[in-house]
Design an enzyme around this catalytic site. Structure first.
Site, PDB file in Angstrom:
ATOM      1  NE  ARG A  57      75.022  34.065  26.327  1.00  0.00           N
ATOM      2  CZ  ARG A  57      76.362  33.975  26.409  1.00  0.00           C
ATOM      3  NH1 ARG A  57      76.968  32.841  26.109  1.00  0.00           N
ATOM      4  NH2 ARG A  57      77.074  35.008  26.789  1.00  0.00           N
ATOM      5  CE1 TYR A 109      60.808  16.528  12.809  1.00  0.00           C
ATOM      6  CE2 TYR A 109      62.966  17.176  13.606  1.00  0.00           C
ATOM      7  CZ  TYR A 109      61.698  17.515  13.177  1.00  0.00           C
ATOM      8  OH  TYR A 109      61.329  18.832  13.111  1.00  0.00           O
ATOM      9  CG  ASP A 182      65.495  11.113  18.491  1.00  0.00           C
ATOM     10  OD1 ASP A 182      64.784  11.073  19.522  1.00  0.00           O
ATOM     11  OD2 ASP A 182      65.242  11.856  17.530  1.00  0.00           O
ATOM     12  CE  LYS A 207      57.889  16.352  18.448  1.00  0.00           C
ATOM     13  NZ  LYS A 207      59.074  17.216  18.364  1.00  0.00           N
TER      14      LYS A 207
END
Length: 386
Positions: A57, A109, A182, A207
């Site tokens: 983690r 987005y 982004d 993506k």
């Protein structure tokens, strides 16, 4: 720039193709292994870790290979990968404090914009949404000393407006804010925002970075490993927004062909955009690579080697005609997401629902790496007779 064992500078295409490593040299494996362990042992004599990891983690060696490669490609000081692009963006916003202020793109987005609109009032964070390509509009909403984050998506999804990264960075820094960009659609193949003044770079690695529509992942790259970056890491670890080792390995695999895929998709998208711009059934083609695009000159300055694989078209006849075109397409699959090797079409207004700012006549196209003649023929057949 990284160097090989002989001290020769390596180009980013080479770094990506090699996957950021030379595999597992202990075993002679060319492909790096998947380290699936969730926990890692310590030495008996001093209780120190045997390797660099304690618990997955917090850190996993498989993730580290992809992170180091991303930092190199984006010219950053460090990188983390996340369970999704939304998780990556949320980790940045949650590193802010109540009373801080964010400026973000009005059209971007929709999933992240929607989350910001829901989360910020609850967290006590101010939020302004503006058309970021309008620098005067940006100036008007910046609050010096209070604005702590400017979030720029460029080109912005799905209208593909182009924000000037260097100019936005200058305004953000003058106000005492960080600039996060982004960079999902351009990828470091075409744009490296840190070189233009950005403090943070985000990717929906689902993506183009992965590129095969089989991994959900996110990534952040930082210009500086400062206290804010440590808070981002804290958020990832304590919330558990991590990527599993197998998905991290798949992301590594996808990165190896990143340059080939992005270059081919960009070439295809430009050819399709030029073809459709002349088509009588198409009212408008939104693609930064076209000279008719209002952001073309800015895109030329900050996108090197192409303009990406994403474009949108506005169909004569409104929403019903746009949906009919989507129904008739065969090679363009009707599906959400983008950046895979296959071409996709999406009617964004339907997906986003009643609060969408996207025109009803708009179709978003993710152009893949197929033969461009086949893609053009598919679209010509779909609009025939409209």
């Amino acid at each position: 720039m990284s160097k090989d064992e002989a001290g020769v500078n390596l180009k980013p295409e080479t770094l990506a193709a090699q996957g950021g490593s030379h595999g597992d040299m202990a075993e002679g494996a060319v492909v790096p292994p998947i380290i699936a362990s969730t926990t890692f042992a310590r030495r008996a004599q001093d209780y120190e870790l045997i390797g660099s990891s304690s618990y997955t983690r917090d850190h996993n060696p498989t993730s580290e290979t992809a992170e180091n490669l991303l930092a190199e490609l984006e010219k950053g000081a460090g990188a983390y990968i996340f369970a999704s692009g939304l998780a990556a963006g949320a980790a940045v916003v949650q590193a802010l404090k109540p009373g801080d202020h964010i400026v973000a793109c009005r059209v971007m987005y929709w999933g992240f914009r929607q989350w910001l609109e829901d989360f910020c009032p609850t967290w006590g964070i101010g939020l302004d949404l503006v058309d970021m390509e309008d620098l005067e509009a940006l100036k008007a909403v910046l609050r010096p000393g209070v604005t702590k984050l400017v979030w720029l998506e460029t080109p912005s999804n799905p209208l593909w407006a182009v924000g000037d990264i260097a100019a936005v960075a200058k305004l953000a820094h003058e106000a005492g804010a960080r600039l996060a960009v982004d960079n999902t659609v351009p990828t470091p193949v075409l744009t490296r925002p840190i070189e233009l003044g950005a403090d943070l770079v985000m990717h929906s690695a689902t993506k183009y970075l992965n590129g095969h529509s089989d991994v959900c992942a996110g990534a952040l790259v930082t210009a500086q490993c400062d206290q804010f970056w440590q808070r981002v890491l804290y958020n990832r670890s304590k919330v558990g927004a991590i990527l599993g080792p197998f998905e991290a390995w798949l992301l590594q695999r996808g990165l190896r062909t990143l340059y080939l895929r992005v270059e081919r998709a960009s070439t295809n998208a430009l050819a399709l955009a030029r073809h459709l711009e002349k088509h009588p059934v198409i009212n408008q083609v939104l693609y930064p690579g076209l000279e008719s695009h209002p952001g073309h000159e800015v895109a030329r300055r900050q996108m090197d080697g192409g303009f990406g694989g994403m474009l949108s078209v506005r169909v004569r006849g409104g929403g019903p005609a746009a949906l009919k075109v989507a129904q008739r397409l065969n090679l363009f699959l009707r599906a959400t997401s983008l950046g895979g090797v296959e071409s996709l079409v999406e009617h964004r207004a339907t997906i986003e629902g009643s609060n969408s700012v996207v025109p009803e006549d708009l179709l978003r196209l993710s152009v893949g790496i197929e033969a461009i003649d086949d893609l053009i023929t598919d679209f010509d057949r779909a609009v025939e007779g409209l």
